[in-house]
Design a protein around this motif. Sequence first.
Motif, mmCIF file in Angstrom:
data_model
loop_
_atom_site.group_PDB
_atom_site.id
_atom_site.type_symbol
_atom_site.label_atom_id
_atom_site.label_comp_id
_atom_site.label_asym_id
_atom_site.label_seq_id
_atom_site.Cartn_x
_atom_site.Cartn_y
_atom_site.Cartn_z
ATOM 1 N N SER A 1 0.825 -1.218 0.000
ATOM 2 C CA SER A 1 0.000 0.000 0.000
ATOM 3 C C SER A 1 0.856 1.264 0.000
ATOM 4 N N ASN A 2 2.172 1.117 0.056
ATOM 5 C CA ASN A 2 3.082 2.261 0.026
ATOM 6 C C ASN A 2 4.050 2.190 -1.154
ATOM 7 N N THR A 3 3.698 1.400 -2.168
ATOM 8 C CA THR A 3 4.598 1.220 -3.308
ATOM 9 C C THR A 3 3.812 1.342 -4.605
ATOM 10 N N GLY A 4 4.285 2.203 -5.493
ATOM 11 C CA GLY A 4 3.613 2.402 -6.772
ATOM 12 C C GLY A 4 3.717 1.184 -7.665
ATOM 13 N N LEU A 5 2.672 0.924 -8.434
ATOM 14 C CA LEU A 5 2.650 -0.178 -9.389
ATOM 15 C C LEU A 5 2.610 0.352 -10.821
ATOM 16 N N MET A 6 1.678 1.236 -11.106
ATOM 17 C CA MET A 6 1.572 1.828 -12.438
ATOM 18 C C MET A 6 0.852 3.165 -12.342
ATOM 19 N N SER A 7 1.047 3.991 -13.354
ATOM 20 C CA SER A 7 0.378 5.289 -13.392
ATOM 21 C C SER A 7 0.068 5.623 -14.844
ATOM 22 N N GLU A 8 -0.069 6.891 -15.155
ATOM 23 C CA GLU A 8 -0.478 7.305 -16.500
ATOM 24 C C GLU A 8 0.496 8.308 -17.086
ATOM 25 N N HIS A 9 0.533 8.376 -18.405
ATOM 26 C CA HIS A 9 1.405 9.317 -19.102
ATOM 27 C C HIS A 9 0.756 9.697 -20.421
ATOM 28 N N LEU A 10 0.798 10.978 -20.751
ATOM 29 C CA LEU A 10 0.283 11.439 -22.034
ATOM 30 C C LEU A 10 1.129 10.852 -23.157
ATOM 31 N N THR A 11 0.487 10.483 -24.249
ATOM 32 C CA THR A 11 1.230 9.932 -25.376
ATOM 33 C C THR A 11 1.836 11.045 -26.217
ATOM 34 N N GLY A 12 2.895 10.688 -26.940
ATOM 35 C CA GLY A 12 3.524 11.636 -27.843
ATOM 36 C C GLY A 12 2.583 12.039 -28.966
ATOM 37 N N ARG A 13 2.917 13.112 -29.629
ATOM 38 C CA ARG A 13 2.016 13.643 -30.645
ATOM 39 C C ARG A 13 2.582 13.614 -32.064
ATOM 40 N N GLN A 14 3.864 13.417 -32.205
ATOM 41 C CA GLN A 14 4.464 13.580 -33.519
ATOM 42 C C GLN A 14 5.216 12.322 -33.920
ATOM 43 N N SER A 15 5.178 12.014 -35.187
ATOM 44 C CA SER A 15 5.854 10.815 -35.675
ATOM 45 C C SER A 15 6.950 11.181 -36.649
ATOM 46 N N GLY A 16 7.640 10.153 -37.068
ATOM 47 C CA GLY A 16 8.564 10.315 -38.182
ATOM 48 C C GLY A 16 9.932 10.805 -37.797
ATOM 49 N N THR A 17 10.129 12.092 -37.760
ATOM 50 C CA THR A 17 11.463 12.640 -37.619
ATOM 51 C C THR A 17 11.836 12.898 -36.176
ATOM 52 N N MET A 18 13.113 12.650 -35.865
ATOM 53 C CA MET A 18 13.606 12.942 -34.524
ATOM 54 C C MET A 18 13.768 14.444 -34.321
ATOM 55 N N GLY A 19 13.712 15.215 -35.405
ATOM 56 C CA GLY A 19 13.960 16.643 -35.293
ATOM 57 C C GLY A 19 12.767 17.448 -34.810
ATOM 58 N N THR A 20 11.590 16.873 -34.802
ATOM 59 C CA THR A 20 10.404 17.592 -34.379
ATOM 60 C C THR A 20 10.477 17.883 -32.888
ATOM 61 N N ARG A 21 10.201 19.109 -32.485
ATOM 62 C CA ARG A 21 10.332 19.496 -31.082
ATOM 63 C C ARG A 21 9.091 20.248 -30.605
ATOM 64 N N VAL A 22 8.919 20.255 -29.290
ATOM 65 C CA VAL A 22 7.850 21.011 -28.654
ATOM 66 C C VAL A 22 8.493 21.976 -27.660
ATOM 67 N N ALA A 23 7.990 23.202 -27.595
ATOM 68 C CA ALA A 23 8.577 24.216 -26.714
ATOM 69 C C ALA A 23 8.269 23.899 -25.257
ATOM 70 N N ARG A 24 9.195 24.235 -24.385
ATOM 71 C CA ARG A 24 9.009 24.002 -22.955
ATOM 72 C C ARG A 24 7.811 24.778 -22.429
ATOM 73 N N SER A 25 7.517 25.941 -22.992
ATOM 74 C CA SER A 25 6.407 26.767 -22.520
ATOM 75 C C SER A 25 5.064 26.326 -23.098
ATOM 76 N N SER A 26 5.079 25.369 -24.001
ATOM 77 C CA SER A 26 3.839 24.908 -24.628
ATOM 78 C C SER A 26 2.982 24.136 -23.636
ATOM 79 N N ASN A 27 1.665 24.203 -23.832
ATOM 80 C CA ASN A 27 0.769 23.420 -22.977
ATOM 81 C C ASN A 27 0.845 21.933 -23.304
ATOM 82 N N MET A 28 1.585 21.589 -24.369
ATOM 83 C CA MET A 28 1.793 20.196 -24.729
ATOM 84 C C MET A 28 3.175 19.698 -24.312
ATOM 85 N N ALA A 29 3.882 20.480 -23.501
ATOM 86 C CA ALA A 29 5.248 20.114 -23.119
ATOM 87 C C ALA A 29 5.296 18.776 -22.386
#
Length: 375
Positions: A207-235
């Motif tokens: 009861s004091n140890t995490g098992l799993m949680s949630e994470h938003l999925t990525g939004r962009q595919s294909g190129t490693m060069g695609t970036r999101v700004a730190r100030s974005s609401n999608m950061a």
Amino acid sequence: MPNRRPARGFTLIELLVVIAIIAVLIALLLPAVQSAREAARRSQCVNNLKQLALACMNYESSNGCFPPQSMMYPNQNPPAIAQLPFSWIPSLLQFTEQMPMFNAINFLVEPMHSGPGGYANTTASLARLNILTCPSDPGPGVVRTWAGNTSLSYGATNYVGNIGGPGIGGPVATGTIIPAPGAPQNSNYASANYGIVTIGAIADGTSNTGLMSEHLTGRQSGTMGTRVARSSNMAKTGVFESPTGVASSGNPAADNLKFYQLCQTIPDSPGGRYWTPGQLWIATYPQWIVITNYNHHGTPNQVSCANPSDPGQNGSTIAYVGLAGSAPPNSFHSGGVNMALADGSVRFIKDSISPQTWWALGTRAGGEVISSDSY
């Protein structure tokens, strides 16, 4: 003939007043409707986590341990990072209402491809499952291509397993869903302590140890060069790099706190890469987080933060987080995230949780004492 009064309509002022009243009523009603909808979405998210947590309990009852974060297939010889093993999720499908999908998986071959131009397990790997999708995440999920085939869109996951607490200067797989012995790993992780986690191994209490949680999925595919700004609401969907790396100095508590603070100072540019989190549910990289795992370093809803001094971090592709980095859970739920504990219960963890309490929840046998009102 009696006099008749002329028909009287609305004056312009009266019409404007009525419109204004209707606008005010709508403005008052919309937030309530949105709040009710989010409450329903959050309830569905809790239900998904509950089902997966109970599936873990059933898996443990049947096998005597929790599902490993990564599992080799018989023909994977020699183990290599280029050959992705199955993640912890496929083995749980048999304990949910996904038995047909479980039966569709061939565990004797690779989970998603069998070399350039060849693909395996596409029935399962391309499927998007409701039990792995949080309705509060509005994105379609990441589109993960492989071996140059842009027509394949792998099924993503919003639910990630706890790989452990902060990993600078100490063991890096101290959680409940960790790589199995023999899983591919970077040889620089001398204290990776991969292994099998049983109920008895959770000395801190389920009861004091995490098992799993949630994470938003990525939004962009294909190129490693695609970036999101730190100030974005999608950061929160991205992976950023700390301005400075933190290596072990022999004082894990100080090192982990230093890196935690550095991750709060990430500049807006050049931004983070945002196609890797949750990119597919059927497979994973044992030495990198954010695909099907998270860790207890940064507190909930902070951005994923790669550590340049992480011995297993591939500096040329800062799109993942190594075991000595920070990959906290996050969501679009207001104020926190849902987290399933190792006893099968689901709790809402607030963003304001202290780092020390959060770190303690990540380890299965750290010996920390956690107050019941601290989270």
